[in-house]
Design an enzyme around this catalytic site. Structure first.
Site, PDB file in Angstrom:
ATOM      1  N   TYR A  18       0.831  -1.201   0.000  1.00  0.00           N
ATOM      2  CA  TYR A  18       0.000   0.000   0.000  1.00  0.00           C
ATOM      3  C   TYR A  18       0.868   1.255   0.000  1.00  0.00           C
ATOM      4  CZ  TYR A  18      -3.076   3.726   1.516  1.00  0.00           C
ATOM      5  OH  TYR A  18      -3.755   4.909   1.589  1.00  0.00           O
ATOM      6  N   ASN A  66       1.739  10.773   6.554  1.00  0.00           N
ATOM      7  CA  ASN A  66       0.726   9.902   7.144  1.00  0.00           C
ATOM      8  C   ASN A  66       0.967   9.724   8.644  1.00  0.00           C
ATOM      9  OD1 ASN A  66      -0.430   6.488   6.544  1.00  0.00           O
ATOM     10  ND2 ASN A  66      -1.533   8.286   7.216  1.00  0.00           N
ATOM     11  N   GLN A  73     -19.771  30.215  56.788  1.00  0.00           N
ATOM     12  CA  GLN A  73     -18.961  29.527  55.784  1.00  0.00           C
ATOM     13  C   GLN A  73     -18.696  30.464  54.612  1.00  0.00           C
ATOM     14  OE1 GLN A  73     -20.125  24.946  55.821  1.00  0.00           O
ATOM     15  NE2 GLN A  73     -21.848  26.189  55.186  1.00  0.00           N
ATOM     16  N   ARG A  99     -14.468  28.255  49.208  1.00  0.00           N
ATOM     17  CA  ARG A  99     -14.487  27.074  50.081  1.00  0.00           C
ATOM     18  C   ARG A  99     -14.333  25.765  49.319  1.00  0.00           C
ATOM     19  NH1 ARG A  99     -19.430  24.959  52.565  1.00  0.00           N
ATOM     20  NH2 ARG A  99     -20.385  26.916  51.891  1.00  0.00           N
ATOM     21  N   ASN A 104       1.179   4.462   8.316  1.00  0.00           N
ATOM     22  CA  ASN A 104       0.644   3.228   7.739  1.00  0.00           C
ATOM     23  C   ASN A 104       1.093   3.132   6.277  1.00  0.00           C
ATOM     24  OD1 ASN A 104      -1.273   0.916   7.517  1.00  0.00           O
ATOM     25  ND2 ASN A 104      -2.268   2.280   6.061  1.00  0.00           N
ATOM     26  N   ASN A 129     -13.914   6.413   2.858  1.00  0.00           N
ATOM     27  CA  ASN A 129     -12.854   5.564   3.404  1.00  0.00           C
ATOM     28  C   ASN A 129     -12.509   6.038   4.811  1.00  0.00           C
ATOM     29  OD1 ASN A 129     -10.629   3.656   3.430  1.00  0.00           O
ATOM     30  ND2 ASN A 129      -9.281   5.422   3.132  1.00  0.00           N
TER      31      ASN A 129
END
Length: 717
Positions: free
Chosen positions: A109, A261, A349, A355, A385, A488
């Protein structure tokens, strides 16, 4: 153990030995991945910084880090790249294998076939096929002007070049070592090919942008590069500039495919992004601690038991870092006295932005760390590849070009960045709002006249804008995949797109961090001013009380002398900036509360009020009149002393572990305390800090704040 395995099977391509890829006790690599996350995030950042500052990056194919990529990408310090000579043999072996298989008529390929969905086509013209590959992939658009903005930033291109070299050095790609040497020369001479900003889906790798590097190497007429001084160079001029006289490359079979690639553009940019992100994440923890200091927060939110019971390591470390900053802080000590003195002055608080900051930041740190390791695995991977396995005499057709680790890591990182920015905006909003900020002036206005000083009002609007854009950017990229290349490439990672969007997010977080840091420094100076002014007001009230309330007209002790203690309590409890621009105004709380004290004492004075010589009511006018004469002068004198650097009370920040950041902003960068009386705008000061963050100058002050921390929380006792 590795040596014995090699003898048993003999598998070795290049610099990476196959047994090292398949450790018996960890065949799926989970153990290796987990091992990289051992230790603290701070230690990891320190390692990154140390690597970033080394003068040379030695490439062998398997140990490249994001900090090394960032160092080469910026090129500010002249860092050089060296190729491991030990990799040459493996690279040559895979290149020779391709040529041998071609001569034997083997069908491979991308060597004898077409590409992608048209791989059914065949040819024996291997070199011509590679040339056509580069031509048709040169599909990017740059625009005709510099302002068009369609060129990939040169730092990202340099990062991509380095990562691609590292991949190809591993000897599985079928390319000549000489090509890698030329790319290295481009890097070391700061000559950068021009790549298109858009046009890749990072699924068969970053085909389109990488083809422009190949185009430069092969001398395509449309190829351009940028030199070290910003000059535009043709391919021929670029070769001449770096001292290559052997001419352009005629690509051999597979070499064009080897160059294009792969995932190097997406992972290269992701590396630079993550280097910055790790620094900004650490900065956000320190800024949260400084926020707690100037907001007079209660430090128990960092107590180790709370976070140990939650189990998450990112949260535990974030809390421990904040705990280290706050431990021994002069602000915390002063705030503790304030809370004990008047526990009802503020909520029991602190609000969530303070906090729960460890609980909020901790998961973001974990995401960033995991993404960092994922990208480091990617930049050390072989991702093209087919892969050439010389040891087994075969070409492996797979899909390592799929950049999913990049897309996923960048989407996750961007979400973490947005969350950090959201917390920062919430903290900033509290800081500038006098309803929430425990006595600081509205908009952090530092001038004498709040009607002509609106401080950080514009900066808060800018922060809202930054935060909104950051939240939009948090949307994922990877769920917008389109089927490509004749179906593809029907699933693709969008890695570079996600990296680009994360780079934008990092830039915005830098804007937010710089604006927040300037505001925190303003708040620090306002606390200093507040303390000096309160001290002045107390002394003045005490003096006036002693002169007007202690004795009667004939020098005898007067019942009003017992008011002084309660008058001083009023000064301690009243927010200074609620009255200080006109301290004796009858509509401001100071005079109202002082009068209230005197009236209450008078009401309990009983029969004494009927006698002019013992009446407290009779003293109120004298007390107020003298105070109105003296107090404004004393306040002005206190302000003048502070402006001249001779304040009576020193700035508490010098006794705090957060001092290095404040000192950096005020002294090294020269960013000033802002008032409406000055010409200097908030944006000018924020710009100084932003530039310093972008140039990496803030790294040392960040680490200085944490100097001496042993990496563990304070013991539970």
């Amino acid at each position: 153990m590795a040596t014995n395995s090699i003898k048993q099977n003999g598998h070795k391509n290049g610099s990476v030995e196959l047994p090292e890829l398949c450790i018996k006790k960890d065949p799926l690599n989970w153990g290796v991945a987990a091992e990289t996350l051992k230790g603290s995030h701070l230690d990891e950042v320190k390692r990154m910084v140390a690597e970033y500052r080394k003068p040379v990056v030695k490439l062998g194919g398997e140990s490249l880090t994001i900090s090394q990529v960032a160092a080469i990408a910026t090129h500010d310090s002249g860092v050089k790249v060296e190729l491991s000579e030990s990799a040459r043999a493996g690279v040559k072996a895979s290149s020779d294998w391709v040529m041998d298989s071609m001569s034997k008529g083997t069908d491979s390929y991308g060597v004898t076939t077409g590409f992608g969905a048209t791989s059914h086509r065949r040819t024996k013209q291997g070199a011509a096929l590679q040339k056509e590959l580069i031509r048709f992939l040169n599909a990017g658009v740059f625009g005709s002007t510099k302002e068009s903005g369609h060129t990939l930033p040169h730092q990202a291109t340099r990062a991509a070049m380095l990562v691609r070299i590292n991949t190809l050095l591993q000897g599985y790609s079928g390319i000549r070592f000489e090509i890698l040497e030329v790319i290295t020369k481009f890097l070391n001479n700061n000559v950068t090919p021009c790549l298109p900003l858009r046009g890749t889906i990072t699924a068969s790798g970053d085909l389109v942008p990488l083809s422009y590097i190949a185009g430069m190497l092969t001398g395509r007429p449309n190829s351009k590069a940028v030199g070290p001084d910003g000059q535009t160079l043709s391919a021929a001029e670029a070769f001449e500039f770096v001292g290559i006289n052997s001419g352009f490359f005629e690509l051999q079979p597979k070499e064009g495919l080897a160059l294009v690639n792969g995932t190097a553009v997406g992972s290269g940019l992701a590396s630079t992004v993550l280097f910055d992100t790790n620094i900004l994440a650490l900065l956000s923890e320190i800024l949260s601690a400084i926020f707690a200091e100037v907001m007079q927060g209660k430090p128990e939110f960092t107590d180790h038991l709370t976070h140990k019971l939650k189990h998450h390591p990112g949260q535990i470390e974030a809390a421990a870092i904040m705990e280290h900053i706050l431990d021994g802080s002069s602000y915390v000590k002063a705030a503790k006295k304030l809370h004990e003195q008047d526990p009802l002055q503020k909520p029991k608080q602190d609000r969530y932005a303070l906090r729960t900051s460890p609980q909020w930041l901790g998961p973001q740190i974990e995401v960033i760390r995991y993404s960092t390791k994922s990208i480091e695995r990617e930049i050390d991977s072989v991702n093209d590849n087919p892969l050439i396995d010389v040891s087994r005499n075969k070409a492996l057709h797979g899909g390592n070009f799929q950049g999913t680790p990049i897309g996923v890591s960048m989407d996750n990182t961007r979400l973490a960045i947005a969350s950090i920015g959201k917390l920062m905006f919430a903290q900033f909003s509290e800081l500038v709002n006098d309803f929430y900020n425990n006595g600081l002036p509205s908009n952090l206005s530092g001038g004498r006249n709040p009607s002509l000083d609106y401080g950080f009002k514009g900066a808060e609007i800018a922060m809202a804008s930054y935060c909104s854009e950051l939240q939009f950017l948090a949307n994922p990229v990877t769920n917008h995949v389109q089927s490509a290349e004749q179906h593809n490439q029907d699933v693709n990672s969008l890695g570079l797109i996600s990296s680009r969007k994360t780079a934008e997010a990092v830039d915005i977080l830098k804007l937010m961090s710089s604006t927040f840091l300037v505001a925190l420094c303003q708040a620090i100076d306002l606390r200093h001013l507040e303390e000096n002014l309160r001290n002045t007001v107390k002394n003045t009230v005490s003096q006036v009380a002693k002169r007007t309330l202690t004795t009667g007209v004939n020098g005898e002790l007067h019942p009003s002398r017992f008011c002084e203690k309660d008058l001083l309590k009023v000064v301690d409890r009243e927010y200074v900036f609620a009255y200080i621009d006109d301290p004796c105004s009858a509509t401001y709380p100071l005079m109202q509360k002082l009068r209230q004290v005197l009236v209450e004492h008078a009401l309990t004075n009983g029969e004494n009020e009927k006698n002019a010589s013992t009446s407290i009511f009779q003293k109120i006018v004298a007390f107020e009149e003298e105070l109105k004469v003296l107090l404004p002068k004393e306040v002005d004198s206190a302000r003048a002393a502070l402006d001249s650097g001779s304040a009576g009370v020193p700035n508490r920040i010098t006794e705090c572990r957060s001092y290095p950041l404040y000192k950096f902003v005020r002294e090294e960068l020269g960013a000033e305390y802002l008032t409406g009386e000055k010409v200097r705008s908030p944006g000018e000061e924020c710009d100084k800090v932003f530039t310093a963050i972008c140039e990496g100058k803030i790294i040392d002050p960040i680490l200085d704040c944490l100097e001496g921390w042993n990496g563990a929380p304070l013991p539970i006792c």
